[in-house]
Design a protein around this motif. Structure first.
Motif, short mmCIF file in Angstrom:
data_model
loop_
_atom_site.label_atom_id
_atom_site.label_comp_id
_atom_site.label_asym_id
_atom_site.label_seq_id
_atom_site.Cartn_x
_atom_site.Cartn_y
_atom_site.Cartn_z
N HIS A 102 0.83 -1.20 0.00
CA HIS A 102 0.00 0.00 0.00
C HIS A 102 0.87 1.26 0.00
CE1 HIS A 102 -3.26 -2.71 1.43
NE2 HIS A 102 -4.04 -1.84 0.82
N CYS A 103 0.33 2.31 -0.56
CA CYS A 103 0.99 3.61 -0.54
C CYS A 103 -0.08 4.68 -0.39
CB CYS A 103 1.79 3.85 -1.82
SG CYS A 103 2.65 5.45 -1.88
N ARG A 104 0.08 5.56 0.58
CA ARG A 104 -0.90 6.62 0.78
C ARG A 104 -0.87 7.60 -0.40
NH1 ARG A 104 -0.21 9.12 6.66
NH2 ARG A 104 1.59 9.97 5.60
N ILE A 105 -2.03 8.11 -0.74
CA ILE A 105 -2.14 9.05 -1.87
C ILE A 105 -1.29 10.29 -1.62
CG2 ILE A 105 -3.74 10.62 -3.04
CD1 ILE A 105 -5.83 8.48 -2.96
N ILE A 106 -1.19 10.73 -0.37
CA ILE A 106 -0.46 11.96 -0.08
C ILE A 106 1.05 11.78 -0.19
CG2 ILE A 106 -2.28 12.79 1.45
CD1 ILE A 106 -0.45 12.04 3.82
N ASP A 107 1.53 10.55 -0.26
CA ASP A 107 2.97 10.29 -0.30
C ASP A 107 3.44 10.24 -1.75
OD1 ASP A 107 3.20 10.15 2.49
OD2 ASP A 107 2.63 8.03 2.48
N GLU A 108 3.66 11.41 -2.33
CA GLU A 108 3.98 11.51 -3.75
C GLU A 108 5.34 10.89 -4.09
OE1 GLU A 108 4.43 14.93 -7.25
OE2 GLU A 108 3.74 15.47 -5.23
N ALA A 109 6.36 11.18 -3.28
CA ALA A 109 7.70 10.64 -3.57
C ALA A 109 7.73 9.12 -3.51
CB ALA A 109 8.73 11.26 -2.63
N PRO A 110 7.16 8.50 -2.46
CA PRO A 110 7.13 7.03 -2.44
C PRO A 110 6.36 6.46 -3.63
CG PRO A 110 6.69 7.88 -0.26
CD PRO A 110 6.68 9.06 -1.19
N PHE A 111 5.26 7.12 -3.98
CA PHE A 111 4.45 6.64 -5.10
C PHE A 111 5.29 6.62 -6.38
CE2 PHE A 111 1.75 7.58 -8.77
CZ PHE A 111 0.89 6.49 -8.72
N ASN A 112 6.03 7.69 -6.63
CA ASN A 112 6.87 7.75 -7.82
C ASN A 112 7.95 6.67 -7.80
OD1 ASN A 112 5.44 9.92 -8.85
ND2 ASN A 112 6.79 11.45 -7.89
N MET A 113 8.49 6.42 -6.60
CA MET A 113 9.52 5.39 -6.46
C MET A 113 8.96 4.01 -6.79
SD MET A 113 11.10 2.78 -4.85
CE MET A 113 9.86 2.59 -3.59
N TYR A 114 7.78 3.71 -6.27
CA TYR A 114 7.18 2.41 -6.53
C TYR A 114 6.92 2.21 -8.02
CZ TYR A 114 6.45 1.90 -1.50
OH TYR A 114 6.64 1.80 -0.15
N ILE A 115 6.46 3.26 -8.67
CA ILE A 115 6.24 3.18 -10.12
C ILE A 115 7.55 2.84 -10.82
CG2 ILE A 115 5.64 4.49 -12.18
CD1 ILE A 115 3.23 3.71 -10.52
N LYS A 116 8.64 3.51 -10.44
CA LYS A 116 9.94 3.25 -11.05
C LYS A 116 10.44 1.84 -10.73
CE LYS A 116 11.68 8.00 -11.26
NZ LYS A 116 10.58 8.78 -10.66
N ALA A 117 10.04 1.33 -9.57
CA ALA A 117 10.49 0.00 -9.15
C ALA A 117 9.65 -1.11 -9.77
CB ALA A 117 10.44 -0.11 -7.63
N GLY A 118 8.62 -0.76 -10.51
CA GLY A 118 7.84 -1.78 -11.20
C GLY A 118 6.46 -2.03 -10.62
N TYR A 119 6.04 -1.23 -9.64
CA TYR A 119 4.72 -1.39 -9.04
C TYR A 119 3.70 -0.54 -9.79
CZ TYR A 119 6.86 -3.81 -5.10
OH TYR A 119 7.53 -4.72 -4.32
N ASP A 120 2.50 -1.09 -9.96
CA ASP A 120 1.40 -0.39 -10.61
C ASP A 120 0.20 -0.30 -9.67
OD1 ASP A 120 2.65 -0.12 -13.23
OD2 ASP A 120 2.39 -2.30 -13.40
N VAL A 121 -0.55 0.78 -9.79
CA VAL A 121 -1.77 0.93 -8.99
C VAL A 121 -2.85 0.01 -9.54
CG1 VAL A 121 -3.61 2.51 -8.30
CG2 VAL A 121 -1.24 3.32 -8.37
N VAL A 122 -3.43 -0.80 -8.67
CA VAL A 122 -4.51 -1.68 -9.10
C VAL A 122 -5.86 -1.26 -8.51
CG1 VAL A 122 -3.03 -3.67 -9.51
CG2 VAL A 122 -3.98 -3.31 -7.23
N GLN A 123 -5.81 -0.48 -7.44
CA GLN A 123 -7.05 0.00 -6.84
C GLN A 123 -6.73 1.15 -5.89
OE1 GLN A 123 -9.35 -3.12 -5.04
NE2 GLN A 123 -11.04 -1.78 -4.45
N THR A 124 -7.68 2.06 -5.70
CA THR A 124 -7.50 3.20 -4.82
C THR A 124 -8.71 3.34 -3.90
OG1 THR A 124 -6.19 4.36 -6.49
CG2 THR A 124 -7.12 5.71 -4.72
#
Length: 307
Positions: free
Chosen positions: A246-268
């Motif tokens: 999970h990644c909180r919506i407000i955590d923009e930097a972690p979200f960008n990191m996960y995307i770069k690491a190969g993680y995709d959003v499947v549900q919000t």
């Protein structure tokens, strides 16, 4: 210097912890639900430039005895649960798992938490909870109690889930090894939390949560290595091709990191989740094995503020 930091956040506000303080008879399966279900992996912000290494010590024996399993746990669990041969073999794999990484400033060793390291790990998690929730210092003792009860419960489901710990040593050799972080990895349905956070991940799929690094050791690549160690262990412990976090919506930097690491959003989360005093979160998924080399220039140089 490339670095990584992880902050663990509790999706509950101060009022919920104060309510916990009024309990006279804590039931870990209920009173600890806010700990077990709302503290997923968060806030990886930069990635160490080095490639990771993983080594698992091998054994000449093809089987592991119950006595070897119980030696890996502590007294309360001895004889309390029957383990299949497959579970015993997985326990052996967990006990022998070692992930080694050389960082710019020192060396890191990640492995399964041992019984004698539980209090140290509990202290790190409780401190992180209190920091992320802006709680008064007086609540840290309560958090330590709740976190320890939760960790005892989670340790009892091994080998279906495990708590990993990382120990760091400066290249200068000063100060010796110190606890550098922790992360929880769930491998299957039997290791899944009874009340997972929303959006709910598939219970049969591996799940990474409860990751944190001490303040003084952040921005050294430790958080990133905890994540990679978790993924490497998952590939060894299960045939599943997906891992969730999970990644909180407000955590923009972690979200960008996960995307770069190969993680995709499947549900919000729906916006209605705010009515339950929780932060909205993304459920993210990564296909395994995926180990991408990310140019350092692509990594955000944002700060490491806790939510």
């Amino acid at each position: 210097m490339a670095a990584a930091a992880i902050s663990l956040s509790l999706y509950s506000d101060r009022q919920q912890v104060q309510q916990q303080h009024s309990f006279t008879n804590l039931n870990p399966s209920k009173g600890l639900s806010f700990l077990s279900s709302r503290n997923p992996l968060l806030s990886l912000q930069k990635i160490d430039r080095y490639n990771f290494k993983c080594s698992c010590s091998s054994s000449n024996s093809n089987s592991v005895t119950p006595s070897q399993f119980y030696a890996f746990l502590d007294d309360p669990f001895r004889g309390s649960r029957f383990l299949s041969n497959e579970e015993l073999e997985k326990l052996k794999a967990l006990e022998s798992f070692v992930y080694l990484q050389e960082l710019e400033s020192g060396s890191l060793c990640i492995r399964a938490m041992r019984t004698e390291e539980m209090d140290l790990t509990v202290g790190l998690l409780a401190e992180s909870f209190a920091e992320s929730m802006l709680l008064p210092l007086g609540y840290e003792a309560l958090l330590r109690f709740l976190v320890k009860q939760y960790m005892i419960e989670r340790r009892a489901v091994m080998p279906h889930a495990v708590t990993l710990v990382g120990f760091y040593k400066e290249k200068s050799g000063e100060g010796g090894e110190q606890l550098a972080g922790t992360v929880e990895v769930c491998f299957d349905k039997r290791g899944a939390n009874a009340s997972p956070p929303s959006p709910t991940p598939p219970k049969n799929s591996p799940y990474i949560c409860n990751m944190t690094v001490p303040k003084q050791l952040r921005r050294r690549g430790i958080g990133w290595q905890l994540l990679k160690a978790s993924e490497e262990l998952i590939t060894q412990m299960t045939s599943s091709k997906e891992v969730y976090l999970h990644c909180r919506i407000i955590d923009e930097a972690p979200f960008n990191m996960y995307i770069k690491a190969g993680y995709d959003v499947v549900q919000t989360d729906s916006i209605l989740i705010l009515l339950t005093l929780q932060r909205r979160k993304h459920l993210m998924c990564k296909k395994l094995p995926v180990f991408r080399n990310i140019p350092e220039s692509d990594i955000s140089d944002s700060g490491e503020e806790l939510p």
